[in-house]
Design a protein around this motif. Structure first.
Motif, PDB file in Angstrom:
ATOM      1  N   SER A   1       0.766  -1.242  -0.187  1.00 29.38           N
ATOM      2  CA  SER A   1       0.151   0.170  -0.013  1.00 29.38           C
ATOM      3  C   SER A   1       0.826   1.381  -0.096  1.00 29.38           C
ATOM      4  CB  SER A   1      -1.020   0.010   1.196  1.00 29.38           C
ATOM      5  OG  SER A   1      -0.098  -0.166   2.364  1.00 29.38           O
ATOM      6  N   ASN A   2       2.069   1.215   0.390  1.00 28.74           N
ATOM      7  CA  ASN A   2       2.986   2.381   0.564  1.00 28.74           C
ATOM      8  C   ASN A   2       3.246   3.064  -0.910  1.00 28.74           C
ATOM      9  OD1 ASN A   2       4.683   0.327   0.428  1.00 28.74           O
ATOM     10  ND2 ASN A   2       5.977   1.129   2.034  1.00 28.74           N
ATOM     11  N   ASP A   3       2.956   1.967  -1.741  1.00 26.87           N
ATOM     12  CA  ASP A   3       3.509   2.238  -3.134  1.00 26.87           C
ATOM     13  C   ASP A   3       2.319   2.636  -4.076  1.00 26.87           C
ATOM     14  OD1 ASP A   3       6.279   1.708  -2.749  1.00 26.87           O
ATOM     15  OD2 ASP A   3       5.889  -0.347  -3.489  1.00 26.87           O
ATOM     16  N   ARG A   4       1.175   2.991  -3.122  1.00 24.41           N
ATOM     17  CA  ARG A   4      -0.074   3.265  -3.938  1.00 24.41           C
ATOM     18  C   ARG A   4      -0.006   4.438  -4.809  1.00 24.41           C
ATOM     19  NH1 ARG A   4      -5.401   4.317  -0.845  1.00 24.41           N
ATOM     20  NH2 ARG A   4      -4.137   5.989  -0.127  1.00 24.41           N
ATOM     21  N   TYR A   5       0.602   5.512  -4.345  1.00 24.21           N
ATOM     22  CA  TYR A   5       0.719   6.831  -4.890  1.00 24.21           C
ATOM     23  C   TYR A   5       1.696   6.761  -6.355  1.00 24.21           C
ATOM     24  CZ  TYR A   5      -1.764   8.662  -1.090  1.00 24.21           C
ATOM     25  OH  TYR A   5      -2.803   8.822  -0.326  1.00 24.21           O
TER      26      TYR A   5
ATOM     27  N   LEU B   1      -6.757   1.056  -6.151  1.00 22.72           N
ATOM     28  CA  LEU B   1      -7.180   1.598  -4.789  1.00 22.72           C
ATOM     29  C   LEU B   1      -7.835   0.441  -4.159  1.00 22.72           C
ATOM     30  CD1 LEU B   1      -8.846   4.860  -6.256  1.00 22.72           C
ATOM     31  CD2 LEU B   1      -6.685   4.544  -4.852  1.00 22.72           C
TER      32      LEU B   1
ATOM     33  N   LEU C   1      -0.300   4.905  -8.861  1.00 26.20           N
ATOM     34  CA  LEU C   1      -1.209   5.808  -9.636  1.00 26.20           C
ATOM     35  C   LEU C   1      -0.642   7.201 -10.499  1.00 26.20           C
ATOM     36  CD1 LEU C   1      -3.591   6.664  -6.659  1.00 26.20           C
ATOM     37  CD2 LEU C   1      -4.145   5.265  -8.526  1.00 26.20           C
ATOM     38  N   GLU C   2       0.718   7.488 -10.084  1.00 33.10           N
ATOM     39  CA  GLU C   2       1.506   8.263 -10.976  1.00 33.10           C
ATOM     40  C   GLU C   2       1.822   7.855 -12.207  1.00 33.10           C
ATOM     41  OE1 GLU C   2       5.261  11.361 -10.475  1.00 33.10           O
ATOM     42  OE2 GLU C   2       5.003   9.850  -8.735  1.00 33.10           O
TER      43      GLU C   2
ATOM     44  N   LYS D   1      -6.996   2.211 -12.109  1.00 35.81           N
ATOM     45  CA  LYS D   1      -6.980   3.011 -10.855  1.00 35.81           C
ATOM     46  C   LYS D   1      -7.985   2.287  -9.838  1.00 35.81           C
ATOM     47  CE  LYS D   1      -8.332   7.516  -9.273  1.00 35.81           C
ATOM     48  NZ  LYS D   1      -8.941   9.053  -9.515  1.00 35.81           N
TER      49      LYS D   1
ATOM     50  N   ASP E   1      -5.988  -1.608  -1.439  1.00 34.37           N
ATOM     51  CA  ASP E   1      -5.600  -0.862  -0.157  1.00 34.37           C
ATOM     52  C   ASP E   1      -6.757  -0.496   0.873  1.00 34.37           C
ATOM     53  OD1 ASP E   1      -2.718  -0.194  -0.532  1.00 34.37           O
ATOM     54  OD2 ASP E   1      -3.304   0.808  -2.354  1.00 34.37           O
TER      55      ASP E   1
END
Length: 214
Positions: A178-182, A210, A185-186, A206, A213
């Motif tokens: 989950s800490n790689d979610r952003y 999401l 998304l990028e 997307k 997580d």
């Protein structure tokens, strides 16, 4: 249309006779007509094909090729190189599209378009010849006077390679902790911006990211 899986061919170490065999093999996969092959796949094209060992990356494979008059958006420039009145050799590999010109006076010229930057490849046919259009961002590259029998094999090979690249890029953003979610998304937004994935594919991927997580 899926192209057949390639037996890896090592361009870097190939002799001229090996290159000719590979040239003939690709030609026969593109056109199932020996008479047409002898007409369209000329020795001049093979002279361009022989430049590939110095151009291709290690392990890069050739899927299809053709020749024609290549033009950029203003019908005079292609990637900053003047092309008016010159025939170019255009190659589809598993990584990119190459434009090669071994002009007598201009020397070796080449333009490379990675599949990450190609939005679309299409072709249109007329009685004996036609044209191929390659959309590269805001630039449309047009190859005219392409023999009719070369157009579909060339465009199918390019479209198939584009689809495989898209799938590989999608796999590269598959859900991770989950800490790689952003970061995921990028990356997804970058692929959408480049036109590699559609708006619908962007929304679907997307949601998957999401959902992992929650």
């Amino acid at each position: 249309m899926n192209m057949p899986e390639l037996e890896p061919f090592d361009f870097k170490t190939a002799s001229e006779s090996d290159l000719k065999k590979e040239y003939d093999r690709i030609a026969s996969e593109m056109i199932d007509d020996q008479y047409a092959i002898e007409i369209y796949f000329t020795m001049e094209m093979f002279e361009n094909f022989k430049e590939l060992p110095s151009i291709l990356q290690d392990g890069e494979q050739v899927l299809a090729f053709c020749s024609g008059y290549a033009f950029g958006k203003d019908h005079a420039l292609l990637g900053g190189i003047t092309t008016d009145g010159e025939t170019w050799f255009i190659v589809v590999t598993d990584k990119r599209i190459l434009f090669i010109n071994t002009g007598k006076f201009s020397g070796l010229q080449q333009i490379s378009i990675d599949f990450d930057n190609v939005n679309a490849v299409s072709g249109s046919e007329k009685l004996m010849f036609g044209e191929i259009r390659i959309q590269d961002g805001d630039t449309e590259r047009i190859i005219k006077w392409v023999p009719k029998k070369m157009i579909k094999p060339f465009t199918y090979a390019a479209q198939d390679a584009m689809e495989k690249r898209k799938k590989a890029n999608a796999q590269s953003i598959s859900p991770t902790p989950s800490n790689d979610r952003y970061a995921q998304l990028e990356k997804l937004a970058e692929l959408k911006e480049k036109g590699i994935i559609s708006e619908e594919e962007f929304i679907q991927e997307k949601k998957k990211i999401l959902a992992k997580d929650t």
